[in-house]
Write a protein that holds these residues in place. Structure first.
Motif, PDB file in Angstrom:
ATOM      1  N   ALA A  35      26.240 -15.210 -34.808  1.00 22.98           N
ATOM      2  CA  ALA A  35      26.061 -15.905 -33.532  1.00 22.98           C
ATOM      3  C   ALA A  35      24.580 -16.033 -33.204  1.00 22.98           C
ATOM      4  O   ALA A  35      23.794 -15.127 -33.469  1.00 22.98           O
ATOM      5  CB  ALA A  35      26.783 -15.150 -32.420  1.00 22.98           C
ATOM      6  N   GLN A  36      24.231 -17.169 -32.622  1.00 19.07           N
ATOM      7  CA  GLN A  36      22.857 -17.414 -32.192  1.00 19.07           C
ATOM      8  C   GLN A  36      22.719 -16.943 -30.753  1.00 19.07           C
ATOM      9  O   GLN A  36      23.579 -17.199 -29.914  1.00 19.07           O
ATOM     10  CB  GLN A  36      22.551 -18.899 -32.280  1.00 19.07           C
ATOM     11  CG  GLN A  36      21.180 -19.270 -31.798  1.00 19.07           C
ATOM     12  CD  GLN A  36      20.972 -20.780 -31.779  1.00 19.07           C
ATOM     13  OE1 GLN A  36      21.855 -21.550 -32.099  1.00 19.07           O
ATOM     14  NE2 GLN A  36      19.778 -21.183 -31.381  1.00 19.07           N
ATOM     15  N   VAL A  37      21.621 -16.268 -30.440  1.00 17.82           N
ATOM     16  CA  VAL A  37      21.361 -15.765 -29.096  1.00 17.82           C
ATOM     17  C   VAL A  37      20.569 -16.807 -28.323  1.00 17.82           C
ATOM     18  O   VAL A  37      19.552 -17.311 -28.800  1.00 17.82           O
ATOM     19  CB  VAL A  37      20.562 -14.439 -29.146  1.00 17.82           C
ATOM     20  CG1 VAL A  37      20.278 -13.937 -27.746  1.00 17.82           C
ATOM     21  CG2 VAL A  37      21.304 -13.401 -29.953  1.00 17.82           C
ATOM     22  N   ILE A  38      21.050 -17.121 -27.119  1.00 18.79           N
ATOM     23  CA  ILE A  38      20.355 -18.050 -26.233  1.00 18.79           C
ATOM     24  C   ILE A  38      20.068 -17.295 -24.945  1.00 18.79           C
ATOM     25  O   ILE A  38      20.992 -16.961 -24.196  1.00 18.79           O
ATOM     26  CB  ILE A  38      21.211 -19.303 -25.943  1.00 18.79           C
ATOM     27  CG1 ILE A  38      21.607 -19.976 -27.257  1.00 18.79           C
ATOM     28  CG2 ILE A  38      20.468 -20.252 -25.019  1.00 18.79           C
ATOM     29  CD1 ILE A  38      22.728 -20.977 -27.124  1.00 18.79           C
ATOM     30  N   GLU A  39      18.794 -17.001 -24.719  1.00 19.79           N
ATOM     31  CA  GLU A  39      18.397 -16.250 -23.528  1.00 19.79           C
ATOM     32  C   GLU A  39      18.482 -17.136 -22.301  1.00 19.79           C
ATOM     33  O   GLU A  39      18.055 -18.286 -22.330  1.00 19.79           O
ATOM     34  CB  GLU A  39      16.972 -15.714 -23.678  1.00 19.79           C
ATOM     35  CG  GLU A  39      16.796 -14.706 -24.788  1.00 19.79           C
ATOM     36  CD  GLU A  39      17.417 -13.370 -24.497  1.00 19.79           C
ATOM     37  OE1 GLU A  39      17.614 -13.028 -23.312  1.00 19.79           O
ATOM     38  OE2 GLU A  39      17.713 -12.640 -25.467  1.00 19.79           O
ATOM     39  N   GLY A  40      19.011 -16.586 -21.231  1.00 16.57           N
ATOM     40  CA  GLY A  40      19.083 -17.304 -19.967  1.00 16.57           C
ATOM     41  C   GLY A  40      18.115 -16.700 -18.973  1.00 16.57           C
ATOM     42  O   GLY A  40      17.194 -15.973 -19.329  1.00 16.57           O
ATOM     43  N   ARG A  41      18.339 -16.982 -17.707  1.00 10.97           N
ATOM     44  CA  ARG A  41      17.497 -16.428 -16.655  1.00 10.97           C
ATOM     45  C   ARG A  41      17.974 -15.035 -16.318  1.00 10.97           C
ATOM     46  O   ARG A  41      19.165 -14.780 -16.257  1.00 10.97           O
ATOM     47  CB  ARG A  41      17.566 -17.314 -15.426  1.00 10.97           C
ATOM     48  CG  ARG A  41      16.992 -18.694 -15.684  1.00 10.97           C
ATOM     49  CD  ARG A  41      17.039 -19.504 -14.451  1.00 10.97           C
ATOM     50  NE  ARG A  41      16.158 -18.881 -13.460  1.00 10.97           N
ATOM     51  CZ  ARG A  41      15.406 -19.536 -12.610  1.00 10.97           C
ATOM     52  NH1 ARG A  41      15.459 -20.834 -12.601  1.00 10.97           N
ATOM     53  NH2 ARG A  41      14.645 -18.909 -11.753  1.00 10.97           N
ATOM     54  N   GLY A  42      17.041 -14.155 -16.077  1.00 14.52           N
ATOM     55  CA  GLY A  42      17.388 -12.784 -15.699  1.00 14.52           C
ATOM     56  C   GLY A  42      18.099 -12.056 -16.825  1.00 14.52           C
ATOM     57  O   GLY A  42      17.629 -12.024 -17.956  1.00 14.52           O
ATOM     58  N   SER A  43      19.268 -11.517 -16.517  1.00 16.26           N
ATOM     59  CA  SER A  43      20.006 -10.736 -17.514  1.00 16.26           C
ATOM     60  C   SER A  43      21.040 -11.573 -18.256  1.00 16.26           C
ATOM     61  O   SER A  43      21.797 -11.040 -19.058  1.00 16.26           O
ATOM     62  CB  SER A  43      20.692  -9.553 -16.833  1.00 16.26           C
ATOM     63  OG  SER A  43      21.653 -10.018 -15.907  1.00 16.26           O
ATOM     64  N   ARG A  44      21.069 -12.867 -18.013  1.00 17.68           N
ATOM     65  CA  ARG A  44      22.069 -13.724 -18.654  1.00 17.68           C
ATOM     66  C   ARG A  44      21.711 -13.973 -20.110  1.00 17.68           C
ATOM     67  O   ARG A  44      20.557 -14.219 -20.455  1.00 17.68           O
ATOM     68  CB  ARG A  44      22.172 -15.050 -17.924  1.00 17.68           C
ATOM     69  CG  ARG A  44      23.210 -15.980 -18.555  1.00 17.68           C
ATOM     70  CD  ARG A  44      23.463 -17.144 -17.688  1.00 17.68           C
ATOM     71  NE  ARG A  44      24.119 -16.629 -16.498  1.00 17.68           N
ATOM     72  CZ  ARG A  44      24.745 -17.371 -15.615  1.00 17.68           C
ATOM     73  NH1 ARG A  44      24.798 -18.664 -15.769  1.00 17.68           N
ATOM     74  NH2 ARG A  44      25.310 -16.838 -14.563  1.00 17.68           N
ATOM     75  N   PHE A  56      27.322 -13.861 -21.122  1.00 17.70           N
ATOM     76  CA  PHE A  56      27.380 -12.491 -20.606  1.00 17.70           C
ATOM     77  C   PHE A  56      26.172 -12.235 -19.720  1.00 17.70           C
ATOM     78  O   PHE A  56      25.158 -12.915 -19.828  1.00 17.70           O
ATOM     79  CB  PHE A  56      27.324 -11.467 -21.749  1.00 17.70           C
ATOM     80  CG  PHE A  56      28.459 -11.547 -22.718  1.00 17.70           C
ATOM     81  CD1 PHE A  56      29.635 -10.861 -22.480  1.00 17.70           C
ATOM     82  CD2 PHE A  56      28.350 -12.303 -23.868  1.00 17.70           C
ATOM     83  CE1 PHE A  56      30.682 -10.926 -23.382  1.00 17.70           C
ATOM     84  CE2 PHE A  56      29.393 -12.370 -24.780  1.00 17.70           C
ATOM     85  CZ  PHE A  56      30.561 -11.686 -24.530  1.00 17.70           C
ATOM     86  N   HIS A  57      26.290 -11.235 -18.880  1.00 15.79           N
ATOM     87  CA  HIS A  57      25.157 -10.661 -18.172  1.00 15.79           C
ATOM     88  C   HIS A  57      24.949  -9.282 -18.778  1.00 15.79           C
ATOM     89  O   HIS A  57      25.892  -8.491 -18.848  1.00 15.79           O
ATOM     90  CB  HIS A  57      25.433 -10.524 -16.671  1.00 15.79           C
ATOM     91  CG  HIS A  57      25.357 -11.810 -15.948  1.00 15.79           C
ATOM     92  ND1 HIS A  57      24.177 -12.299 -15.443  1.00 15.79           N
ATOM     93  CD2 HIS A  57      26.296 -12.729 -15.661  1.00 15.79           C
ATOM     94  CE1 HIS A  57      24.417 -13.461 -14.864  1.00 15.79           C
ATOM     95  NE2 HIS A  57      25.693 -13.748 -14.984  1.00 15.79           N
ATOM     96  N   ARG A  58      23.722  -9.021 -19.230  1.00 15.30           N
ATOM     97  CA  ARG A  58      23.452  -7.692 -19.774  1.00 15.30           C
ATOM     98  C   ARG A  58      23.631  -6.659 -18.665  1.00 15.30           C
ATOM     99  O   ARG A  58      23.170  -6.873 -17.546  1.00 15.30           O
ATOM    100  CB  ARG A  58      22.030  -7.621 -20.304  1.00 15.30           C
ATOM    101  CG  ARG A  58      21.834  -8.396 -21.572  1.00 15.30           C
ATOM    102  CD  ARG A  58      20.438  -8.167 -22.127  1.00 15.30           C
ATOM    103  NE  ARG A  58      20.286  -8.842 -23.398  1.00 15.30           N
ATOM    104  CZ  ARG A  58      19.523  -9.906 -23.582  1.00 15.30           C
ATOM    105  NH1 ARG A  58      18.843 -10.411 -22.586  1.00 15.30           N
ATOM    106  NH2 ARG A  58      19.440 -10.463 -24.771  1.00 15.30           N
ATOM    107  N   PRO A  59      24.308  -5.550 -18.977  1.00 20.48           N
ATOM    108  CA  PRO A  59      24.512  -4.536 -17.939  1.00 20.48           C
ATOM    109  C   PRO A  59      23.201  -3.843 -17.582  1.00 20.48           C
ATOM    110  O   PRO A  59      22.352  -3.631 -18.452  1.00 20.48           O
ATOM    111  CB  PRO A  59      25.492  -3.560 -18.589  1.00 20.48           C
ATOM    112  CG  PRO A  59      25.325  -3.750 -20.050  1.00 20.48           C
ATOM    113  CD  PRO A  59      24.916  -5.177 -20.241  1.00 20.48           C
TER     114      PRO A  59
END
Length: 84
Positions: A35-44, A56-59
């Motif tokens: 799977a390719q990781v796509i960073e979002g804003r904040g913890s997303r 997901f939201h990182r815990p």
């Protein structure tokens, strides 16, 4: 996929759903599955493979994934064809 990833995969598919799996281990498994990781804003964070996307939201502040995140990771792994 190495032995650590296989142990994480088995823990994700175990019943009842565990609340003690480290989020970093789940991320590592998803990346090892291709799977390719796509960073979002904040913890997303999003994972994409073959047109399937999981968000997901990182815990935080805890490092362990919540049970609903483990269930969502299990569903994503099943959709991309990765099972123990």
């Amino acid at each position: 996929m190495n032995n650590r990833h296989r142990r994480t995969l088995a823990a994700i598919f175990a019943d009842p759903v565990s609340g003690t799996i480290g989020w970093a281990a789940i991320e590592g498994l998803l990346m090892a599955a291709g799977a390719q990781v796509i960073e979002g804003r904040g913890s997303r964070v999003r994972f994409e493979k073959d047109g399937e996307v999981a968000t997901f939201h990182r815990p935080h502040p805890a490092k362990e994934a919540k049970r609903y995140q483990v269930r969502d990771a299990r569903a994503f792994l099943e959709r991309i064809g990765v099972t123990p």
